[in-house]
Enzyme design. Structure first.
Site, mmCIF file in Angstrom:
data_model
loop_
_atom_site.group_PDB
_atom_site.id
_atom_site.type_symbol
_atom_site.label_atom_id
_atom_site.label_comp_id
_atom_site.label_asym_id
_atom_site.label_seq_id
_atom_site.Cartn_x
_atom_site.Cartn_y
_atom_site.Cartn_z
ATOM 1 N N ARG A 51 64.535 26.701 52.972
ATOM 2 C CA ARG A 51 65.641 27.552 53.430
ATOM 3 C C ARG A 51 66.657 26.821 54.292
ATOM 4 O O ARG A 51 67.859 26.954 54.108
ATOM 5 C CB ARG A 51 65.114 28.733 54.266
ATOM 6 C CG ARG A 51 64.772 29.950 53.489
ATOM 7 C CD ARG A 51 63.650 30.671 54.180
ATOM 8 N NE ARG A 51 62.484 29.805 54.126
ATOM 9 C CZ ARG A 51 61.601 29.814 53.128
ATOM 10 N NH1 ARG A 51 61.724 30.677 52.163
ATOM 11 N NH2 ARG A 51 60.589 28.966 53.083
ATOM 12 N N THR A 52 66.173 26.080 55.280
ATOM 13 C CA THR A 52 67.116 25.529 56.245
ATOM 14 C C THR A 52 68.050 24.537 55.555
ATOM 15 O O THR A 52 69.269 24.626 55.678
ATOM 16 C CB THR A 52 66.367 24.874 57.422
ATOM 17 O OG1 THR A 52 65.493 25.854 57.976
ATOM 18 C CG2 THR A 52 67.329 24.397 58.493
ATOM 19 N N LYS A 80 61.797 2.082 55.743
ATOM 20 C CA LYS A 80 61.871 0.626 55.977
ATOM 21 C C LYS A 80 61.850 0.302 57.456
ATOM 22 O O LYS A 80 61.977 -0.851 57.855
ATOM 23 C CB LYS A 80 63.169 0.056 55.379
ATOM 24 C CG LYS A 80 63.349 0.303 53.903
ATOM 25 C CD LYS A 80 64.682 -0.312 53.463
ATOM 26 C CE LYS A 80 65.036 0.044 52.042
ATOM 27 N NZ LYS A 80 66.428 -0.318 51.744
ATOM 28 N N ARG A 101 66.586 17.450 60.556
ATOM 29 C CA ARG A 101 65.238 17.955 60.860
ATOM 30 C C ARG A 101 64.326 16.750 61.002
ATOM 31 O O ARG A 101 64.386 15.813 60.196
ATOM 32 C CB ARG A 101 64.743 18.861 59.736
ATOM 33 C CG ARG A 101 63.255 19.189 59.873
ATOM 34 C CD ARG A 101 62.833 20.287 58.955
ATOM 35 N NE ARG A 101 63.362 21.574 59.383
ATOM 36 C CZ ARG A 101 62.996 22.740 58.866
ATOM 37 N NH1 ARG A 101 62.091 22.782 57.919
ATOM 38 N NH2 ARG A 101 63.518 23.856 59.304
ATOM 39 N N HIS A 129 64.492 25.253 67.248
ATOM 40 C CA HIS A 129 65.090 25.448 65.921
ATOM 41 C C HIS A 129 66.280 26.405 66.093
ATOM 42 O O HIS A 129 66.233 27.562 65.680
ATOM 43 C CB HIS A 129 64.039 26.027 64.978
ATOM 44 C CG HIS A 129 64.390 26.008 63.521
ATOM 45 N ND1 HIS A 129 65.684 25.787 63.055
ATOM 46 C CD2 HIS A 129 63.619 26.202 62.416
ATOM 47 C CE1 HIS A 129 65.674 25.844 61.731
ATOM 48 N NE2 HIS A 129 64.433 26.088 61.324
HETATM 49 C C1 NCD Z 1 60.447 27.488 60.098
HETATM 50 C C2 NCD Z 1 60.445 26.063 60.627
HETATM 51 O O1 NCD Z 1 60.705 25.118 59.875
HETATM 52 O O2 NCD Z 1 60.181 25.941 61.813
HETATM 53 N N1 NCD Z 1 60.996 27.589 58.812
HETATM 54 C C3 NCD Z 1 62.334 27.748 58.684
HETATM 55 O O3 NCD Z 1 63.107 26.896 59.069
HETATM 56 N N2 NCD Z 1 62.785 28.905 58.175
HETATM 57 C C4 NCD Z 1 59.151 28.179 60.217
HETATM 58 C C5 NCD Z 1 57.932 27.551 59.615
HETATM 59 O O4 NCD Z 1 57.993 26.481 58.992
HETATM 60 O O5 NCD Z 1 56.872 28.158 59.739
#
Ligand code: NCD
Length: 308
Positions: A51-52, A80, A101, A129
């Protein structure tokens, strides 16, 4: 130049403005289709995501911009031995904004010290997040019409769940917020949230290990996945993973207008039968993630809301 590393990098007024733009985007998507013409976002994802990452990319494409990036550290020069600092210096030459991320807490913060373009923290380890939080706030605002005067139950892995940490950090800035923290002993909220955010600001909260008893008091139930990838050993994960499972039977204890939210992905913690309950909004929440990220990209790139 602005970065988004924690929800506190935006003032309450700015968050309210992002929500207002996101709600306008939902109503008038066409109006925004050329706002970011010629702009590029790089998604640098060192950890798995559906999703993100895809909602960042959809957000930039919806605004008329384009996307580049990597979705796996193994396919980048990190494999690397390249540092995050060097990577963003270079990616910043190719893109106007970077969503990152990373499994290490603080990696996007380090990136922000070296990047020539804005860095968005798209999740750093078990820490924060903030764009999930914008998504969550937009969902709550769209569904409840307010961000104040709410009792929010957060259930599951409150220790490693970064979405929980960011959501609490953001919501305590609104009046009359109360939290019910539902978790096994081993997965309780960490002190950087309990002491530094909740206690410090005298926010009412209780910590419990049963869901049924507290259900009737909640305006929102925010379920979370037990974060397997952050456990040191698999036995602990297996012991804790199915501790809380929301099913239709438990939903009978909830108010008629309680919202069930979840950042997703779901594993077992919400039975599939709950999906058809009108109070379950987690798939809509994922859709709101696109609008929230469109409004955020506009904010960080200084792009104006078009007149029509
Ligand atoms: C979350 C995350 O990555 O922290 N997912 C997301 O970004 N929607 C929650 C999760 O991974 O459980």
């Amino acid at each position: 130049m602005r970065h988004l590393l924690s929800p506190l990098d935006l003032s309450v007024e700015e968050i309210d403005q992002i929500i207002a733009v996101a709600e306008d985007i939902e109503k008038n998507p066409k109006k925004y289709s050329h706002v970011a013409d010629g702009k590029k976002i790089a998604t640098c994802f060192y950890e798995p995501s559906t999703r993100t990452r895809l909602s960042f990319e959809a957000a930039m494409l919806n605004l008329g911009g384009s996307v580049l990036g990597f979705s796996d550290a193994q396919s980048s020069s990190a494999s690397k031995g390249e540092s995050v600092a060097d990577t963003v210096r270079v990616v910043g030459c190719y893109a106007d904004i970077i969503a990152m991320r990373h499994p290490k807490e603080g990696a996007p913060m380090v990136a922000s010290m070296y990047s020539p373009v804005p860095i968005i923290n798209a999740g750093d380890g078990g820490h924060q997040h903030p764009t999930q939080t914008l998504t969550d706030l937009l969902t709550i605002h769209a569904k409840k019409g307010r961000l104040d005067t709410l009792t929010i139950g957060l259930c599951g892995d409150l220790k490693f769940g970064r979405t929980v940490h960011s959501l609490i950090t953001a919501l305590v800035r609104y009046p009359n917020i109360r939290f019910v923290l539902i978790s096994p002993e081993e997965l309780k909220i960490p002190s950087f949230v309990r002491d530094d955010v909740l206690r410090k600001q005298n926010i009412p909260f209780e910590e419990v290990d049963h869901l049924e008893d507290v259900m009737p008091t909640l305006d929102i139930l925010y379920m979370t996945r037990v974060q397997r990838e952050r456990f040191f050993n698999e036995e602990d994960y297996i012991r804790l993973k199915d501790r809380f499972i929301l099913d239709q039977e438990k939903m009978t204890y909830a108010a008629k207008d309680m919202l069930v939210m979840h950042p997703l992905p779901r594993v077992n913690e919400i039975a599939v039968e709950v999906d058809n309950d009108p109070r379950a909004v987690y798939f809509e929440q994922a859709q709101y993630g696109v609008y929230a990220r469109m409004a955020l990209i506009m904010k960080l790139l200084g792009l104006e809301v078009p007149a029509c």
